[in-house]
Design a protein around this motif. Structure first.
Motif, PDB file in Angstrom:
ATOM      1  N   ALA A 380       0.865  -1.189   0.000  1.00 36.87           N
ATOM      2  CA  ALA A 380       0.000   0.000   0.000  1.00 36.87           C
ATOM      3  C   ALA A 380       0.898   1.235   0.000  1.00 36.87           C
ATOM      4  O   ALA A 380       1.080   1.881   1.033  1.00 36.87           O
ATOM      5  CB  ALA A 380      -0.923  -0.013   1.204  1.00 36.87           C
ATOM      6  N   PRO A 381       1.527   1.548  -1.149  1.00 35.43           N
ATOM      7  CA  PRO A 381       2.576   2.571  -1.172  1.00 35.43           C
ATOM      8  C   PRO A 381       2.076   4.015  -1.058  1.00 35.43           C
ATOM      9  O   PRO A 381       2.827   4.878  -0.625  1.00 35.43           O
ATOM     10  CB  PRO A 381       3.251   2.346  -2.521  1.00 35.43           C
ATOM     11  N   ARG A 382       0.823   4.285  -1.420  1.00 36.55           N
ATOM     12  CA  ARG A 382       0.382   5.694  -1.465  1.00 36.55           C
ATOM     13  C   ARG A 382       0.325   6.264  -0.045  1.00 36.55           C
ATOM     14  O   ARG A 382      -0.215   5.626   0.862  1.00 36.55           O
ATOM     15  CB  ARG A 382      -0.968   5.806  -2.167  1.00 36.55           C
ATOM     16  N   ASP A 383       0.866   7.475   0.147  1.00 34.36           N
ATOM     17  CA  ASP A 383       0.983   8.010   1.513  1.00 34.36           C
ATOM     18  C   ASP A 383      -0.240   8.860   1.877  1.00 34.36           C
ATOM     19  O   ASP A 383      -1.116   9.112   1.053  1.00 34.36           O
ATOM     20  CB  ASP A 383       2.282   8.811   1.659  1.00 34.36           C
ATOM     21  N   LEU A 384      -0.241   9.346   3.122  1.00 34.05           N
ATOM     22  CA  LEU A 384      -1.409  10.083   3.633  1.00 34.05           C
ATOM     23  C   LEU A 384      -1.620  11.372   2.846  1.00 34.05           C
ATOM     24  O   LEU A 384      -2.755  11.738   2.531  1.00 34.05           O
ATOM     25  CB  LEU A 384      -1.225  10.401   5.122  1.00 34.05           C
ATOM     26  N   GLU A 385      -0.539  12.022   2.465  1.00 30.38           N
ATOM     27  CA  GLU A 385      -0.669  13.273   1.707  1.00 30.38           C
ATOM     28  C   GLU A 385      -1.403  13.012   0.389  1.00 30.38           C
ATOM     29  O   GLU A 385      -2.278  13.763  -0.021  1.00 30.38           O
ATOM     30  CB  GLU A 385       0.721  13.853   1.443  1.00 30.38           C
ATOM     31  N   THR A 386      -1.054  11.870  -0.259  1.00 29.22           N
ATOM     32  CA  THR A 386      -1.714  11.507  -1.522  1.00 29.22           C
ATOM     33  C   THR A 386      -3.193  11.211  -1.282  1.00 29.22           C
ATOM     34  O   THR A 386      -4.053  11.639  -2.056  1.00 29.22           O
ATOM     35  CB  THR A 386      -1.018  10.274  -2.133  1.00 29.22           C
ATOM     36  N   MET A 387      -3.485  10.492  -0.190  1.00 29.18           N
ATOM     37  CA  MET A 387      -4.890  10.182   0.133  1.00 29.18           C
ATOM     38  C   MET A 387      -5.676  11.475   0.291  1.00 29.18           C
ATOM     39  O   MET A 387      -6.751  11.659  -0.283  1.00 29.18           O
ATOM     40  CB  MET A 387      -4.975   9.390   1.446  1.00 29.18           C
ATOM     41  N   CYS A 388      -5.120  12.422   1.059  1.00 29.84           N
ATOM     42  CA  CYS A 388      -5.847  13.674   1.321  1.00 29.84           C
ATOM     43  C   CYS A 388      -5.958  14.516   0.052  1.00 29.84           C
ATOM     44  O   CYS A 388      -7.013  15.095  -0.228  1.00 29.84           O
ATOM     45  CB  CYS A 388      -5.142  14.462   2.419  1.00 29.84           C
ATOM     46  N   ARG A 389      -4.910  14.537  -0.755  1.00 31.41           N
ATOM     47  CA  ARG A 389      -4.941  15.321  -1.998  1.00 31.41           C
ATOM     48  C   ARG A 389      -5.983  14.749  -2.959  1.00 31.41           C
ATOM     49  O   ARG A 389      -6.801  15.485  -3.521  1.00 31.41           O
ATOM     50  CB  ARG A 389      -3.561  15.317  -2.660  1.00 31.41           C
ATOM     51  N   ASP A 390      -6.001  13.409  -3.093  1.00 25.58           N
ATOM     52  CA  ASP A 390      -6.956  12.781  -4.027  1.00 25.58           C
ATOM     53  C   ASP A 390      -8.399  12.932  -3.517  1.00 25.58           C
ATOM     54  O   ASP A 390      -9.324  13.155  -4.297  1.00 25.58           O
ATOM     55  CB  ASP A 390      -6.615  11.292  -4.212  1.00 25.58           C
ATOM     56  N   LEU A 391      -8.556  12.825  -2.183  1.00 23.72           N
ATOM     57  CA  LEU A 391      -9.894  13.012  -1.604  1.00 23.72           C
ATOM     58  C   LEU A 391     -10.385  14.438  -1.874  1.00 23.72           C
ATOM     59  O   LEU A 391     -11.506  14.654  -2.338  1.00 23.72           O
ATOM     60  CB  LEU A 391      -9.868  12.741  -0.103  1.00 23.72           C
ATOM     61  N   TRP A 392      -9.506  15.419  -1.633  1.00 20.25           N
ATOM     62  CA  TRP A 392      -9.900  16.820  -1.801  1.00 20.25           C
ATOM     63  C   TRP A 392     -10.172  17.128  -3.287  1.00 20.25           C
ATOM     64  O   TRP A 392     -11.117  17.831  -3.630  1.00 20.25           O
ATOM     65  CB  TRP A 392      -8.843  17.743  -1.228  1.00 20.25           C
ATOM     66  N   ASN A 393      -9.361  16.558  -4.183  1.00 23.50           N
ATOM     67  CA  ASN A 393      -9.551  16.767  -5.620  1.00 23.50           C
ATOM     68  C   ASN A 393     -10.939  16.295  -6.049  1.00 23.50           C
ATOM     69  O   ASN A 393     -11.666  16.972  -6.774  1.00 23.50           O
ATOM     70  CB  ASN A 393      -8.452  15.998  -6.373  1.00 23.50           C
ATOM     71  N   TRP A 394     -11.337  15.111  -5.540  1.00 20.64           N
ATOM     72  CA  TRP A 394     -12.684  14.570  -5.843  1.00 20.64           C
ATOM     73  C   TRP A 394     -13.750  15.505  -5.276  1.00 20.64           C
ATOM     74  O   TRP A 394     -14.693  15.897  -5.972  1.00 20.64           O
ATOM     75  CB  TRP A 394     -12.838  13.176  -5.242  1.00 20.64           C
TER      76      TRP A 394
END
Ligand code: WQD
Length: 403
Positions: A380-394
């Motif tokens: 599960a390589p994607r980090d928390l910053e990526t999770m938050c960025r992708d969530l916010w983008n959506w």
């Protein structure tokens, strides 16, 4: 011709239109190996999600081909989803769907089922237990019976870290004892433990009866999935007010939830900053784990031999082809750390207010990801910053989700 691909394997995804289901279906479509069938009652999801998933996969398919090449009919079929509005408790309708793909109707049968549909709000489950037991447990029994009747013997079961209840040992291994009598937990968590036990017993029975196609099941115990596809075209859209922390923060930042503060459910837990710690992983990493697990159900494959060389120690000495894996990153983040990460991603200045604990919450849930990594090659390589960025983008692109 020699490079004719294998025919597509029919795979049913229950809860296919949901947050987790739509990202799993997107990842299945990308393999071009499956004819994906979604069964969903849209209690907490929107059919529009599946339209977008299919559009996304088709666009990416076309982009992957040389400009003057158009996709083959089979590749087009592999990015088209057969969508059914159906409640799993409507067993006659579920049966009619299975029979549509059966050999009697010229089909190749349902190769496997990814069973995701369930109610999943920890707090709510204690208030309406019978609704949770009917929807999560009875519906699963009905589905398993229909699978057995149609000779479908491959299952990926969507389980949860909440099966462990309050644990003594962090990070959590799959051999950690699940919620049992007297162990603090939640109705929701108990529905997941019961379904795992039911599936285990089904796997065991088919070995005891000497079945030539023993029932195989992989139970995936999710920690906390978060984020969205980076396109922002699909994402999490729960009906009504979001219960989970990350979607709630995204709704507050975009203004669709007007709460002036985030209520923090307890700051007196035995954790570094007193708030609960969870193991958040990116939804696309979680989805990838499902595709690997599905491929591991292919009898005779090297992956299948590795996975079922040892079954999950359940203390029953189970010999059935049942295996459970934790899907997590292996490190935890507290509520306050999540708030901080979302403050960064959204540039929204969240205010917080500490209130009482939420019933059913446990202090810490962090996965030991070693077994899934060793046997499934899961990461599960994607980090928390990526999770938050992708969530916010959506969320920014779809303030009111799929409506
Ligand atoms: C995370 C933390 C809350 C809201 C979820 C699903 C469950 C399972 C695992 C799949 C907790 C705190 C939350 C708020 C808060 N998923 N919180 N204020 O409870 O770990 O479980 O993921 O199987 O079905 O419910 O996730 O996002 O609800 O809560 O303080 O307004 O955030 O107390 O500690 P949880 P969550």
């Amino acid at each position: 011709n020699s490079n004719a691909k294998e025919p597509l394997k029919n795979v049913i995804v229950t809860g296919g239109a949901g947050y987790i289901g739509s990202h799993i279906i997107y990842t299945l479509l990308k393999t071009h190996k499956y004819k994906v069938i979604s069964i969903d009652n849209y209690h907490n999801s929107f059919p529009a999600a599946l339209t977008r998933v299919s559009e996304l996969a088709l666009t990416e398919l076309k982009a992957s081909l040389p400009t003057d090449t158009s996709p083959s009919p089979q590749d087009l079929d592999s990015v088209a989803i057969d969508v059914y509005k159906c409640d799993l408790l409507d067993s006659s309708l579920v049966r009619s769907i299975f029979s549509k793909y059966s050999s009697q109707n010229g089909g190749t049968g349902i190769w496997g089922v990814i069973h995701l549909s369930a109610y999943k709000a920890v707090g709510e489950s204690s208030v309406i237990p019978l609704t949770y037991y009917a929807n999560n447990v009875s519906a699963t029994i009905s589905l398993l019976q229909i699978m057995q009747d149609f000779g479908c013997h491959r299952l990926i079961y969507s389980s949860s870290a909440t099966v462990y209840g309050v644990v003594d040992e962090i990070p959590i291994k799959e051999t950690t004892q699940r919620q049992i009598e007297g162990k603090e937990g939640s109705v929701y968590g108990r529905t997941k433990v019961m379904c795992e036990l039911i599936v285990e017993d089904l796997c065991e029975s088919s070995v005891l009866t000497g079945s030539t196609t023993p029932f195989q099941a992989i139970s995936l115990r999710y920690f906390n999935p978060a984020g969205a596809h980076p396109s922002g075209y699909i994402g999490e859209h729960p009906r009504g007010r979001p219960e989970n922390l990350l979607p709630l923060l995204a709704h507050m930042a975009v203004g669709t939830v007007k709460d002036p503060v985030l209520k923090v459910f307890g700051k007196d837990y035995p954790t570094p900053d007193g708030t609960c710690v969870r193991d958040y992983l990116h939804i696309l990493d979680l989805a990838a784990g499902h595709v690997i697990a599905l491929q591991a159900l292919e009898e005779g494959s090297e992956l299948n031999n590795r996975v079922f060389a040892s079954t999950t120690e359940t203390g029953k000495g189970s010999k059935g082809r049942f295996k459970a894996y934790n899907l997590g990153k292996g490190h935890g983040m507290s509520v306050m750390q999540i708030v901080g990460a979302m403050r960064e991603a959204t540039e929204f200045d969240f205010k917080t207010e500490v209130v009482g604990r939420r019933r059913g919450d446990v202090p810490e849930l962090i996965a030991d990801p070693a077994l899934a990594r060793a046997e499934l090659g899961f990461d599960a390589p994607r980090d928390l910053e990526t999770m938050c960025r992708d969530l916010w983008n959506w969320q920014e692109k779809n303030p009111t989700g799929y409506e």
